[in-house]
Scaffold this active site. Sequence first.
Site, PDB file in Angstrom:
ATOM      1  N   CYS A   1      48.239  65.787  30.664  1.00  0.00           N
ATOM      2  CA  CYS A   1      48.912  65.208  29.495  1.00  0.00           C
ATOM      3  C   CYS A   1      47.899  64.821  28.418  1.00  0.00           C
ATOM      4  CB  CYS A   1      49.766  64.035  29.916  1.00  0.00           C
ATOM      5  SG  CYS A   1      51.143  64.612  30.933  1.00  0.00           S
TER       6      CYS A   1
ATOM      7  N   CYS B   1      44.632  66.618  37.714  1.00  0.00           N
ATOM      8  CA  CYS B   1      45.341  65.354  37.473  1.00  0.00           C
ATOM      9  C   CYS B   1      44.916  64.234  38.411  1.00  0.00           C
ATOM     10  CB  CYS B   1      46.826  65.603  37.508  1.00  0.00           C
ATOM     11  SG  CYS B   1      47.300  66.531  36.002  1.00  0.00           S
ATOM     12  N   ASP B   2      45.058  63.074  37.858  1.00  0.00           N
ATOM     13  CA  ASP B   2      44.775  61.761  38.422  1.00  0.00           C
ATOM     14  C   ASP B   2      44.024  61.736  39.762  1.00  0.00           C
ATOM     15  OD1 ASP B   2      46.501  61.480  36.195  1.00  0.00           O
ATOM     16  OD2 ASP B   2      47.221  59.585  36.946  1.00  0.00           O
ATOM     17  N   LYS B   3      44.741  61.544  40.848  1.00  0.00           N
ATOM     18  CA  LYS B   3      44.092  61.237  42.134  1.00  0.00           C
ATOM     19  C   LYS B   3      43.422  62.425  42.788  1.00  0.00           C
ATOM     20  CE  LYS B   3      46.772  58.828  41.512  1.00  0.00           C
ATOM     21  NZ  LYS B   3      47.035  58.248  40.172  1.00  0.00           N
TER      22      LYS B   3
ATOM     23  N   GLU C   1      51.817  52.637  39.848  1.00  0.00           N
ATOM     24  CA  GLU C   1      51.536  52.560  38.397  1.00  0.00           C
ATOM     25  C   GLU C   1      52.778  52.055  37.699  1.00  0.00           C
ATOM     26  OE1 GLU C   1      50.374  56.382  36.871  1.00  0.00           O
ATOM     27  OE2 GLU C   1      48.363  56.206  37.687  1.00  0.00           O
TER      28      GLU C   1
ATOM     29  N   ASP D   1      51.768  62.426  38.691  1.00  0.00           N
ATOM     30  CA  ASP D   1      52.133  61.010  38.573  1.00  0.00           C
ATOM     31  C   ASP D   1      53.315  60.801  37.641  1.00  0.00           C
ATOM     32  OD1 ASP D   1      49.888  60.611  40.082  1.00  0.00           O
ATOM     33  OD2 ASP D   1      49.199  58.891  38.915  1.00  0.00           O
TER      34      ASP D   1
ATOM     35  N   SER E   1      49.290  53.133  34.503  1.00  0.00           N
ATOM     36  CA  SER E   1      48.958  54.492  34.106  1.00  0.00           C
ATOM     37  C   SER E   1      47.848  54.404  33.069  1.00  0.00           C
ATOM     38  CB  SER E   1      50.202  55.117  33.486  1.00  0.00           C
ATOM     39  OG  SER E   1      49.858  56.128  32.594  1.00  0.00           O
TER      40      SER E   1
HETATM   41  C1  LIG Z   1      51.489  60.160  34.117  1.00  0.00           C
HETATM   42  C2  LIG Z   1      50.120  59.696  33.639  1.00  0.00           C
HETATM   43  C3  LIG Z   1      50.186  59.416  32.183  1.00  0.00           C
HETATM   44  O1  LIG Z   1      49.218  60.716  33.882  1.00  0.00           O
HETATM   45  C4  LIG Z   1      49.631  58.557  34.438  1.00  0.00           C
HETATM   46  O2  LIG Z   1      49.819  58.763  35.795  1.00  0.00           O
HETATM   47  C5  LIG Z   1      48.181  58.105  34.242  1.00  0.00           C
HETATM   48  O3  LIG Z   1      47.678  57.480  35.160  1.00  0.00           O
HETATM   49  O4  LIG Z   1      47.576  58.279  33.204  1.00  0.00           O
HETATM   50 MG   LIG Z   2      48.299  58.132  37.125  1.00  0.00          MG
END
Ligand SMILES: CC(C)(O)[C@@H](O)C(=O)O
Ligand SMILES: [Mg+2]
Length: 563
Positions: free
Chosen positions: A198, A125-127, A449, A84, A475
């Site tokens: 992250c 990560c995310d999705k 986002e 993302d 985000s």
């Molecule tokens: C890039 C990020 C910070 O990961 C964002 O996409 C989130 O949804 O937290």
């Molecule tokens: Mg995200």
Amino acid sequence: MKGNSVLPSEQVTQGVARAPHRSLFYAMGYTKEDLQKPLIGIVNAFNEIIPGHIHLRDLAQAAKLGVSAAGGTPIEFPVIGICDGIAMNHNGMKYPLASRELIADSIETMVMAHKFDGLVLIADCDKIVPGMLMAALRLNIPSVYVSGGPMLTGSYAGQKADLVRPLFEAVGAYAAGSISGQELEEMELSACPTCGSCAGLFTANSMNCLAEALGIGLPGNGTIPAPYGQRKALAKIAGRQVMQLVKENIRPRDIMTLNAFHNAIALDMAIGGSSNTVLHLLAIADEAGVPLKLEDFDKISARVPNICKLSPGGIHRLFDLYVAGGISAVLKQLGGQGLLHLEEKTVTGKTLGENISKAEVRNVEVIRPISDPYTKQGGIAILRGNLAPDGAVVKQSAVAKEMLKHTGPARVFDSEEEAFDAIMGGRINKGDVVVIRYEGPKGGPGMREMLSPTSAITGMGLDKDVALLTDGRFSGGTRGASIGHISPEASEGGPIALVQEGDLIEINIPKRTINVKITRKELADRRKNWQPPAPKVTGKSYLARYAAQVTSASTGAVLRTRG
Ligand SMILES: CC(C)(O)[C@@H](O)C(=O)O
Ligand SMILES: [Mg+2]
């Protein structure tokens, strides 16, 4: 498998008619004995474009060792995944939410075609996380989810750093002239030091922590750092554990029950998770056939206090939470006050209560006691009003106190780009309420986002003066009075489409309201002149098909199915 021992894989490994199938397995080096064992899919979202996924081959390897040692045959296959951060602030961000359904569909496709007996799902990560959990529930074969784990904390100028604080916010600071180009470059080089998701409590880490409370992730799933050996050990245990689940016939729907979702929401409120968790938990619950509603978030938020403040809401990072005792220690706090269903089954084969029984808080600054929370209510609030009859979502734990109640003139933009240019160009004034619309699941399409606009506002020092509303989303790194998921969305004729430049917008987060201060008659008159916009994406693209099928954010932006 219930009541007898027939494994799905027998459809591809057993009997005369399956001689050709076995031959194809032998072509790949599997032995006769391998085909007598449960076939375990190792779903590996490794790729070379996401820091959270760059090391997943190692985890897949470890999971395979675990499966083999426990008497199964591991078979790896891939799924896609989007970073993302790299997709942010351009039209690529229309794809991540939509990728969730692609991921679920592609896992369904692989499993139904090849007849696996169980799954170890590996992502970070995310999705990709909700996509995998949706697939696990849809298929309902024994499954364990393992995340890649959080990135180590970065550092800049002697302070802790991550992608958002200070980096995304530095873009606004640079535009406002408060930092130099050289400082910006130094931050770029130091904010993201290792593999892993992250380092703040953004969407990826939020989902990976919630997986522990849902029972589908092992204890430690949310916080063990990505580069640690323990992370590989966790994947190994996941491989061993999925074999146990196959033997005991424990399936995702036995684990991810309504009570388990309530546990996940309670944890979310306590740690101040990403606003995206609302969308994803609703969508995952939908696959489970569990009647989870937007109201559940508000009800649980009313009684579960916010006891952690991680970036972007505070200065702690996932590493601090790991050292402080991890998610088990947070859950122990909640469980001790009767805020959890401790009898829920988990992938360890034990209950949630058993999993966390030995946990302890090792740093009360990172995990505060329930008796001394940051706020008595949870991290997320659901707002309603004439602007959002079907609800809106705000991460209240990351809103400056001054902005919990705010009334100001609407500054209306029909896309993220227009709003971002206005913010960066210094055309947003103190007191303004920035409205970004036609960015919903259908209208965007893809519900982008808005991390760049919200971070620019913060970086320019306007987060105590300016609010931002959207039918898009944020985000997990977004902070400030950023209210998203406004439903119904503009392109479906939601009232957000009728707002005009200068209308007064009243936000009252403690009272859970969001209203535009115009009369019902005026709203009705404006509606008569409103025309639905032409679809932004047409033709053969996936996004065009997605836009045609996607439903409201208030129910998780799931795809409408026929019948
Ligand atoms: C890039 C990020 C910070 O990961 C964002 O996409 C989130 O949804 O937290
Ligand atoms: Mg995200």
